[in-house]
Write an enzyme that holds these catalytic residues in place. Sequence first.
Site, PDB file in Angstrom:
ATOM      1  N   GLY A 276       0.815  -1.215   0.000  1.00 24.52           N
ATOM      2  CA  GLY A 276       0.000   0.000   0.000  1.00 24.52           C
ATOM      3  C   GLY A 276       0.844   1.259   0.000  1.00 24.52           C
ATOM      4  O   GLY A 276       0.515   2.241  -0.679  1.00 24.52           O
TER       5      GLY A 276
ATOM      6  N   HIS B 266       7.738   7.651  17.247  1.00 21.54           N
ATOM      7  CA  HIS B 266       6.667   7.578  16.250  1.00 21.54           C
ATOM      8  C   HIS B 266       5.560   6.627  16.699  1.00 21.54           C
ATOM      9  O   HIS B 266       5.284   5.622  16.061  1.00 21.54           O
ATOM     10  CB  HIS B 266       7.237   7.157  14.890  1.00 21.54           C
ATOM     11  CG  HIS B 266       6.176   6.933  13.847  1.00 21.54           C
ATOM     12  ND1 HIS B 266       5.423   7.963  13.332  1.00 21.54           N
ATOM     13  CD2 HIS B 266       5.715   5.812  13.250  1.00 21.54           C
ATOM     14  CE1 HIS B 266       4.550   7.474  12.469  1.00 21.54           C
ATOM     15  NE2 HIS B 266       4.704   6.162  12.400  1.00 21.54           N
TER      16      HIS B 266
ATOM     17  N   ASP C 107       4.390  12.483  10.858  1.00 21.04           N
ATOM     18  CA  ASP C 107       3.950  13.204  12.049  1.00 21.04           C
ATOM     19  C   ASP C 107       4.063  14.715  11.831  1.00 21.04           C
ATOM     20  O   ASP C 107       3.178  15.476  12.233  1.00 21.04           O
ATOM     21  CB  ASP C 107       4.782  12.783  13.272  1.00 21.04           C
ATOM     22  CG  ASP C 107       4.661  11.290  13.532  1.00 21.04           C
ATOM     23  OD1 ASP C 107       3.544  10.755  13.401  1.00 21.04           O
ATOM     24  OD2 ASP C 107       5.680  10.649  13.845  1.00 21.04           O
TER      25      ASP C 107
ATOM     26  N   ARG D 197       1.380  15.847   9.219  1.00 20.48           N
ATOM     27  CA  ARG D 197       0.047  15.881   9.855  1.00 20.48           C
ATOM     28  C   ARG D 197      -0.049  17.114  10.763  1.00 20.48           C
ATOM     29  O   ARG D 197      -1.065  17.805  10.759  1.00 20.48           O
ATOM     30  CB  ARG D 197      -0.149  14.636  10.726  1.00 20.48           C
ATOM     31  CG  ARG D 197      -0.589  13.429   9.953  1.00 20.48           C
ATOM     32  CD  ARG D 197      -0.982  12.275  10.888  1.00 20.48           C
ATOM     33  NE  ARG D 197      -1.378  11.132  10.095  1.00 20.48           N
ATOM     34  CZ  ARG D 197      -0.932   9.885  10.272  1.00 20.48           C
ATOM     35  NH1 ARG D 197      -0.103   9.594  11.254  1.00 20.48           N
ATOM     36  NH2 ARG D 197      -1.352   8.911   9.487  1.00 20.48           N
TER      37      ARG D 197
HETATM   38  P1  NAD Z   1       0.994  -3.500   3.026  1.00 19.79           P
HETATM   39  O1  NAD Z   1       0.608  -4.777   3.673  1.00 19.79           O
HETATM   40  O2  NAD Z   1       0.038  -2.875   2.076  1.00 19.79           O
HETATM   41  O3  NAD Z   1       2.376  -3.672   2.270  1.00 19.79           O
HETATM   42  C1  NAD Z   1       3.463  -4.300   2.851  1.00 19.79           C
HETATM   43  C2  NAD Z   1       4.240  -5.001   1.767  1.00 19.79           C
HETATM   44  O4  NAD Z   1       5.395  -5.588   2.375  1.00 19.79           O
HETATM   45  C3  NAD Z   1       3.456  -6.139   1.078  1.00 19.79           C
HETATM   46  O5  NAD Z   1       3.429  -5.921  -0.321  1.00 19.79           O
HETATM   47  C4  NAD Z   1       4.227  -7.400   1.444  1.00 19.79           C
HETATM   48  O6  NAD Z   1       4.255  -8.381   0.438  1.00 19.79           O
HETATM   49  C5  NAD Z   1       5.625  -6.811   1.679  1.00 19.79           C
HETATM   50  N1  NAD Z   1       6.498  -7.675   2.479  1.00 19.79           N
HETATM   51  C6  NAD Z   1       6.195  -8.374   3.604  1.00 19.79           C
HETATM   52  N2  NAD Z   1       7.274  -9.067   4.012  1.00 19.79           N
HETATM   53  C7  NAD Z   1       8.274  -8.791   3.133  1.00 19.79           C
HETATM   54  C8  NAD Z   1       9.619  -9.195   3.014  1.00 19.79           C
HETATM   55  N3  NAD Z   1      10.189 -10.036   3.884  1.00 19.79           N
HETATM   56  N4  NAD Z   1      10.334  -8.693   1.995  1.00 19.79           N
HETATM   57  C9  NAD Z   1       9.781  -7.847   1.103  1.00 19.79           C
HETATM   58  N5  NAD Z   1       8.512  -7.420   1.162  1.00 19.79           N
HETATM   59  C10 NAD Z   1       7.769  -7.894   2.162  1.00 19.79           C
HETATM   60  O7  NAD Z   1       1.357  -2.473   4.231  1.00 19.79           O
HETATM   61  P2  NAD Z   1       1.553  -0.877   4.112  1.00 19.79           P
HETATM   62  O8  NAD Z   1       0.268  -0.202   4.351  1.00 19.79           O
HETATM   63  O9  NAD Z   1       2.345  -0.579   2.883  1.00 19.79           O
HETATM   64  O10 NAD Z   1       2.446  -0.618   5.414  1.00 19.79           O
HETATM   65  C11 NAD Z   1       3.757  -1.087   5.489  1.00 19.79           C
HETATM   66  C12 NAD Z   1       4.388  -0.741   6.844  1.00 19.79           C
HETATM   67  O11 NAD Z   1       4.528   0.676   7.007  1.00 19.79           O
HETATM   68  C13 NAD Z   1       3.569  -1.216   8.049  1.00 19.79           C
HETATM   69  O12 NAD Z   1       4.440  -1.745   9.023  1.00 19.79           O
HETATM   70  C14 NAD Z   1       2.941   0.063   8.552  1.00 19.79           C
HETATM   71  O13 NAD Z   1       2.639   0.015   9.941  1.00 19.79           O
HETATM   72  C15 NAD Z   1       4.059   1.051   8.292  1.00 19.79           C
HETATM   73  N6  NAD Z   1       3.666   2.474   8.294  1.00 19.79           N
HETATM   74  C16 NAD Z   1       4.584   3.367   8.744  1.00 19.79           C
HETATM   75  C17 NAD Z   1       4.274   4.703   8.782  1.00 19.79           C
HETATM   76  C18 NAD Z   1       5.289   5.692   9.295  1.00 19.79           C
HETATM   77  O14 NAD Z   1       4.924   6.844   9.508  1.00 19.79           O
HETATM   78  N7  NAD Z   1       6.547   5.342   9.439  1.00 19.79           N
HETATM   79  C19 NAD Z   1       3.016   5.149   8.363  1.00 19.79           C
HETATM   80  C20 NAD Z   1       2.101   4.225   7.895  1.00 19.79           C
HETATM   81  C21 NAD Z   1       2.428   2.864   7.858  1.00 19.79           C
END
Ligand code: NAD
Length: 334
Positions: A28, A195, A168, A171
């Site tokens: 995503g 965070h 953060d 926002r």
């Molecule tokens: P998502 O599930 O849509 O995408 C995650 C992707 O990671 C998937 O396509 C999956 O196949 C891939 N993946 C899983 N294990 C893997 C591996 N070993 N090697 C390679 N790819 C792998 O999730 P998302 O919505 O994209 O969120 C991803 C992460 O970002 C989550 O941990 C979420 O909490 C975090 N996030 C962080 C912030 C921030 O401010 N830092 C903000 C929002 C989300």
Amino acid sequence: MLSRVAKRAFSSTVANPYKVTVLGAGGGIGQPLSLLLKLNHKVTDLRLYDLKGAKGVATDLSHIPTNSVVKGFTPEEPDGLSNALKGTDMVLIPAGVPRKPGMTRDDLFAINASIVRDLAAAAAESAPNAAILVISNPVNSTVPIVAQVLKNKGVYNPKKLFGVTTLDSIRAARFISEVENTDPTQERVNVIGGHSGITIIPLISQTNHKLMSDDKRHELIHRIQFGGDEVVKAKNGAGSATLSMAHAGAKFANAVLSGFKGEKDVIEPSFVDSPLFKSEGIEFFASPVTLGPDGIEKIHPIGELSSEEEEMLQKCKETLKKNIEKGVSFVASK
Ligand code: NAD
């Protein structure tokens, strides 16, 4: 034949040939983040890796006529991960699972900790000099995990490891502009700490809006700390922030590349290995940092705080310390 203007644009791009790798590019966040990186003229070589979907995303993006080559890598092909990483300048890690309603970021630790640990180990082997930008939550613990892995491999460079906390601060800028009826593009709020929840401390006293009523300010601070929950709730089980996060990640990545290029006064907040509270046993802390050719050039002090912010900082430190220790001992225990 290229026009003179086009030639100049092309040669300035080629003069900054940054290789960038996204691990988790099919997700995503990964997909829109990869799009924004494809549009960034500082990037000439974009490598996308995921357990699924990276080839499709890469082929799709490769039709966009910017001066970068995009390639997708999968775990099925021999050396897929190491080829995605070899010689890269910057690795962004949004791999892992996002929150569902009712979950805290810390609840993700059980799954994401080992994903981030293994990707960090691969980066240490194939791209020991790259900057590593950690997006996967819980950032307060995943950044210490990466640091510990790099230390164990003997390639830890604290100037090149970043927890991405940009969401953060964007926002905070947006929400304060809604409360004060101002231009969000002109707002800048220093957000320090970590965070997640109460570790996110927006320093309203350092903005032009310090005279806001107590009620308004408390509501604003709470919204900045828990703004991610609004998205999780609205998506109703389909994940957390992806598009605003992709924007935040691309903004921070661009700042790191601008620093590499030697641009002046590039300052962004980030969760980094920081001297600010090390004497209290807190190894990592988010505050504004100046980015330069070697990564972090300067970690800025947090400045003067109101008594309310001082109180928030005390609570933040207690939680942060535990979050950091959890990450470090996870690597040590394996
Ligand atoms: P998502 O599930 O849509 O995408 C995650 C992707 O990671 C998937 O396509 C999956 O196949 C891939 N993946 C899983 N294990 C893997 C591996 N070993 N090697 C390679 N790819 C792998 O999730 P998302 O919505 O994209 O969120 C991803 C992460 O970002 C989550 O941990 C979420 O909490 C975090 N996030 C962080 C912030 C921030 O401010 N830092 C903000 C929002 C989300």
